[in-house]
Design a protein around this motif. Structure first.
Motif, PDB file in Angstrom:
ATOM      1  N   HIS A  14      81.200  31.709 108.100  1.00 11.31           N
ATOM      2  CA  HIS A  14      81.083  31.434 107.032  1.00 11.31           C
ATOM      3  C   HIS A  14      80.135  30.708 106.750  1.00 11.31           C
ATOM      4  O   HIS A  14      79.949  30.117 107.069  1.00 11.31           O
ATOM      5  N   HIS A  21      85.565  34.447 106.744  1.00  7.40           N
ATOM      6  CA  HIS A  21      85.206  33.959 107.778  1.00  7.40           C
ATOM      7  C   HIS A  21      84.382  34.764 108.476  1.00  7.40           C
ATOM      8  O   HIS A  21      84.783  35.281 109.309  1.00  7.40           O
ATOM      9  N   ALA A 105      84.616  29.189 105.666  1.00  5.19           N
ATOM     10  CA  ALA A 105      85.178  30.526 105.630  1.00  5.19           C
ATOM     11  C   ALA A 105      86.237  30.539 104.547  1.00  5.19           C
ATOM     12  O   ALA A 105      87.390  30.856 104.775  1.00  5.19           O
TER      13      ALA A 105
END
Length: 287
Positions: A14, A21, A105
């Motif tokens: 991220h 993510h 993320a």
């Protein structure tokens, strides 16, 4: 998570951001994992499959972009975020005046939105543009004006993105990532890099699946391949100490994701009409 990289959420590295993510993963999954990841199994549109020669990072970004629009309705996602918020409020010194947070993320921002009334600000990072767009739409439609949360597409494994994050002022005194690291091969590197972004006295919180046999059935039901089915306490504590952080807390089975009415994978999950629970830990490290 993803997020960004999480490619979630994984998107998450991220960049941060997103859950999903995407985390640079070695593949450059970049943390962004979008992460919140949505680990839901039924009612999904046709999801992308990893192509021959495609890096995990690139696949995560493609996968979580495709999943962004339906992520929030996936099985168990909202409930897990609410449980996680409850644990955060119990174990973290949250302050509307002082807590400056980074959501790695971040995915679509489910957890950020819930946490927003309890902190001063949140920056979400993810590697998946689709997740970040939904996060920012929520921030302007579901929160008071001006909102105290926002998200950007960033990958902490990309030097220019990392440099931007290192120049943030004030530095975050809380960094958290939820259900993103199991999509990322470079989890130790992600944790070490995130630790460099913390303000003195700051805390890094990891929320992810525990390494149990139960975890193996989870990703078989939501169309995405995880790098890890979950992590052991020793893994997480090793990441913290390797990053120069003190292990403050490891709450085993702090959160439970329950999947119900799965139309695919029910037999693999042992029957019971496809209902299965997956334990999730919450770990806290501090500098």
């Amino acid at each position: 998570m993803a997020d960004h990289s999480h490619d979630h959420g994984h998107s998450h590295s991220h960049d941060h951001a997103s859950h999903g993510h995407s985390h640079d993963h070695g593949h450059s999954h970049d943390h962004g994992h979008s992460h919140g990841h949505n680990h839901g199994g039924n009612g999904l549109p046709d999801m992308p499959q990893q192509l021959p020669g495609e890096s995990l990072h690139d696949f995560n970004v493609r996968f979580f972009n495709a999943k962004a629009a339906v992520y929030d309705s996936l099985n168990g996602v909202q409930d897990v975020a609410q449980q996680t918020l409850n644990v955060f409020r119990e174990i973290l010194p949250l302050s509307k005046d002082e807590t400056v947070a980074l959501d790695f993320a971040c995915g679509t921002g489910i957890l950020s939105v819930l946490l927003s009334p309890h902190v001063k600000s949140i920056l979400g990072i993810d590697v998946t543009q689709g997740m970040v767009d939904i996060y920012n739409h929520k921030s302007t439609t579901a929160l008071p004006t001006p909102p105290n949360i926002s998200a950007r597409v960033l990958n902490i494994l990309v030097p220019s993105d990392l440099s931007h994050l290192q120049s943030l002022s004030p530095k975050p005194n809380l960094i958290f990532t939820q259900l993103a690291l199991h999509h990322i091969p470079e989890s130790p590197k992600i944790v070490s890099t995130l630790s460099t972004l913390l303000a003195p006295g700051g805390k890094l919180v990891i929320v992810d699946f525990e390494n149990t046999k139960d975890g193996e059935g989870f990703h078989e039901t939501h169309g995405h391949v995880a790098h890890q089915h979950g992590f052991a306490r020793e893994d997480v504590e090793g990441w913290f100490t390797g990053a120069g952080l003190k292990v403050e807390e490891f709450k085993s089975r702090a959160v439970t994701l329950t999947k119900e009415d799965l139309k695919e994978g029910a037999e693999k999950l042992g029957g019971n009409h496809g209902r299965k629970s997956f334990p999730i830990f919450v770990a806290v490290g501090s500098n």
